[in-house]
Scaffold this active site. Structure first.
Site, short mmCIF file in Angstrom:
data_model
loop_
_atom_site.label_atom_id
_atom_site.label_comp_id
_atom_site.label_asym_id
_atom_site.label_seq_id
_atom_site.Cartn_x
_atom_site.Cartn_y
_atom_site.Cartn_z
N ALA A 65 0.86 -1.18 0.00
CA ALA A 65 0.00 0.00 0.00
C ALA A 65 0.90 1.23 0.00
O ALA A 65 2.05 1.17 0.43
CB ALA A 65 -0.90 -0.01 1.23
N GLY A 108 0.56 -5.02 0.91
CA GLY A 108 -0.60 -5.09 0.05
C GLY A 108 -0.31 -5.75 -1.30
O GLY A 108 -1.20 -6.33 -1.92
N GLU A 111 -0.52 -9.32 -0.67
CA GLU A 111 -1.94 -9.63 -0.46
C GLU A 111 -2.71 -9.65 -1.77
O GLU A 111 -3.64 -10.45 -1.95
CB GLU A 111 -2.54 -8.63 0.54
N GLU A 131 4.46 -5.01 7.22
CA GLU A 131 3.62 -4.03 7.93
C GLU A 131 4.08 -3.81 9.36
O GLU A 131 4.02 -2.69 9.88
CB GLU A 131 2.15 -4.49 7.92
C1 HXC Z 1 5.07 4.39 -1.25
C2 HXC Z 1 6.98 3.43 -2.03
C3 HXC Z 1 6.61 2.19 -1.47
C4 HXC Z 1 5.37 2.11 -0.76
C5 HXC Z 1 8.50 1.94 -2.43
N1 HXC Z 1 8.16 3.22 -2.61
N2 HXC Z 1 7.58 1.29 -1.73
N3 HXC Z 1 6.20 4.51 -1.92
N4 HXC Z 1 4.63 3.25 -0.69
N5 HXC Z 1 4.90 0.98 -0.24
C6 HXC Z 1 8.94 4.25 -3.32
C7 HXC Z 1 10.12 4.74 -2.53
O1 HXC Z 1 9.72 5.68 -1.58
C8 HXC Z 1 10.98 5.31 -3.59
O2 HXC Z 1 10.49 6.60 -3.96
C9 HXC Z 1 10.72 4.38 -4.78
O3 HXC Z 1 9.49 3.73 -4.50
C10 HXC Z 1 11.81 3.34 -4.92
O4 HXC Z 1 11.95 2.65 -3.70
P1 HXC Z 1 13.35 2.50 -2.91
O5 HXC Z 1 13.03 2.28 -1.50
O6 HXC Z 1 14.24 3.63 -3.25
O7 HXC Z 1 13.91 1.17 -3.59
P2 HXC Z 1 14.88 0.08 -2.93
O8 HXC Z 1 15.95 0.76 -2.10
O9 HXC Z 1 15.29 -0.81 -4.04
O10 HXC Z 1 13.96 -0.72 -1.89
C11 HXC Z 1 12.87 -1.47 -2.36
C12 HXC Z 1 11.95 -1.88 -1.17
C13 HXC Z 1 11.59 -0.62 -0.36
C14 HXC Z 1 12.71 -2.89 -0.26
C15 HXC Z 1 10.72 -2.59 -1.75
O11 HXC Z 1 11.07 0.37 -1.27
C16 HXC Z 1 10.55 -0.83 0.68
O12 HXC Z 1 10.84 -1.36 1.77
N6 HXC Z 1 9.30 -0.38 0.44
C17 HXC Z 1 8.23 -0.44 1.41
C18 HXC Z 1 7.68 -1.84 1.53
C19 HXC Z 1 6.58 -1.92 2.57
O13 HXC Z 1 6.80 -1.60 3.76
N7 HXC Z 1 5.36 -2.32 2.15
C20 HXC Z 1 4.23 -2.46 3.05
C21 HXC Z 1 3.38 -1.22 3.01
S1 HXC Z 1 2.06 -1.32 4.16
P3 HXC Z 1 11.45 7.85 -4.17
O14 HXC Z 1 10.51 8.98 -4.44
O15 HXC Z 1 12.27 8.00 -2.92
O16 HXC Z 1 12.30 7.48 -5.37
C22 HXC Z 1 0.86 -2.24 3.42
C23 HXC Z 1 -0.40 -2.41 4.22
C24 HXC Z 1 -1.52 -3.01 3.38
O17 HXC Z 1 1.00 -2.71 2.35
C25 HXC Z 1 -2.84 -2.88 4.08
C26 HXC Z 1 -3.39 -1.47 4.13
C27 HXC Z 1 -4.86 -1.40 4.54
#
Ligand code: HXC
Length: 257
Positions: A65, A108, A111, A131
């Site tokens: 998400a 997400g 999921e 998460e």
């Molecule tokens: C918003 C995101 C994002 C996310 C990545 N980006 N994941 N933006 N939401 N979930 C963006 C980064 O901010 C970055 O933007 C660009 O994408 C590239 O990501 P990087 O982090 O620079 O890449 P990398 O270093 O290769 O790392 C990849 C990664 C990391 C390991 C996947 O991005 C990461 O940990 N992302 C978050 C994963 C996460 O926590 N997902 C769960 C979300 S909660 P910029 O602008 O800086 O270039 C969820 C809840 C669901 O899903 C239920 C809700 C009701």
């Protein structure tokens, strides 16, 4: 429809949706979730479509998400937005959905893969529920679907530690249907979908529904459901065609009647 966050096309009887926010690793914002729901609903209504493929990019299927969109939300914001409920249209689609997963499928994104009927993963795929590292828990069904898919011990490990598992572990655990080389991913997913779409639509929908019942009910209730669905298919012309074609040693021509 003019979509901003996804690409939508058809390949014969297969509908293909490609998540398209590559700069954010296909983070699922409200717009994307809505557009995905619209596209799937349109494929569900389209008689020419027999199965759907949902694909992401090479580096990420979807990294979860959209955290920037969620970060400042209050309880009531999240409560009334009901992002989880926005997936209803996708889950309600009776035609089979195949996820083609390359790279990150996190939160997400994982999921979304779990909401698909068949998950084909490239060797580069990584699945996880990070998460917990953000101070929340999975909110699109992960605690439920992941646990049903891979069992309590592994689901607890992933959901409580936030670690990722690779494609091989995900297949071994039962989350992934097949692992294929990255350059074959989309072809494999499209050809599996085309194969499914070539069969009797009634049989395909009944098969999917019956397997879903296995996830949600007890054994004897599930077996009863299967028996009725099996019997009902003998009311279709496609059952006659399928069996007569076998006897006559020719390919069946299913007409979805
Ligand atoms: C918003 C995101 C994002 C996310 C990545 N980006 N994941 N933006 N939401 N979930 C963006 C980064 O901010 C970055 O933007 C660009 O994408 C590239 O990501 P990087 O982090 O620079 O890449 P990398 O270093 O290769 O790392 C990849 C990664 C990391 C390991 C996947 O991005 C990461 O940990 N992302 C978050 C994963 C996460 O926590 N997902 C769960 C979300 S909660 P910029 O602008 O800086 O270039 C969820 C809840 C669901 O899903 C239920 C809700 C009701």
């Amino acid at each position: 429809a003019a979509y901003e966050t996804i690409l939508v096309e058809t390949r014969g009887a297969v509908g293909l949706v490609t998540l398209n926010r590559p700069k954010a690793l296909n983070a699922l914002n409200a717009r994307l979730i809505g557009e995905l729901g619209d596209a799937i609903q349109a494929f569900e209504a389209d008689e020419a479509i027999g199965a759907v493929v949902i694909a992401g990019g090479e580096k990420a299927f979807a990294a979860g998400a959209d955290i920037t969109e969620m970060a400042s939300k209050s309880f009531t914001d999240v409560y009334f937005a009901d992002l989880g409920g926005a997936w209803g249209r996708l889950v309600a689609c009776r035609k089979p959905r195949i996820a083609a997963v390359s790279g990150y499928a996190l939160g997400g994104g994982a999921e979304l893969a779990q909401m698909c009927d068949v998950v084909i993963a490239s060797e580069t795929a990584k699945f996880g529920q990070p998460e917990i590292t953000l101070g929340i828990i999975p909110g699109f069904g992960g605690t439920q679907r992941l646990t049903r898919a891979i069992g309590k011990a592994k689901a607890m490990d992933l959901i409580l530690t936030g670690r990722m598992m690779d494609a091989e572990e995900a297949e071994r655990s039962g989350l992934v249907s097949r692992v294929v080389p990255g350059d074959r991913l989309l072809d494999e997913a499209l050809s599996a979908a085309a194969k499914i779409a070539s069969f009797s639509r009634a049989a395909v929908l009944a098969a999917k529904e019956a397997v879903e019942v296995a996830h949600e009910t007890g054994l004897s209730e599930g077996v009863r459901f299967e028996r009725r669905a099996f019997q009902a298919l003998f009311a279709t012309e496609d059952q006659k065609e399928g069996m007569v074609a076998f006897v006559e040693k020719r390919k069946p021509a299913f007409r979805n009647r």
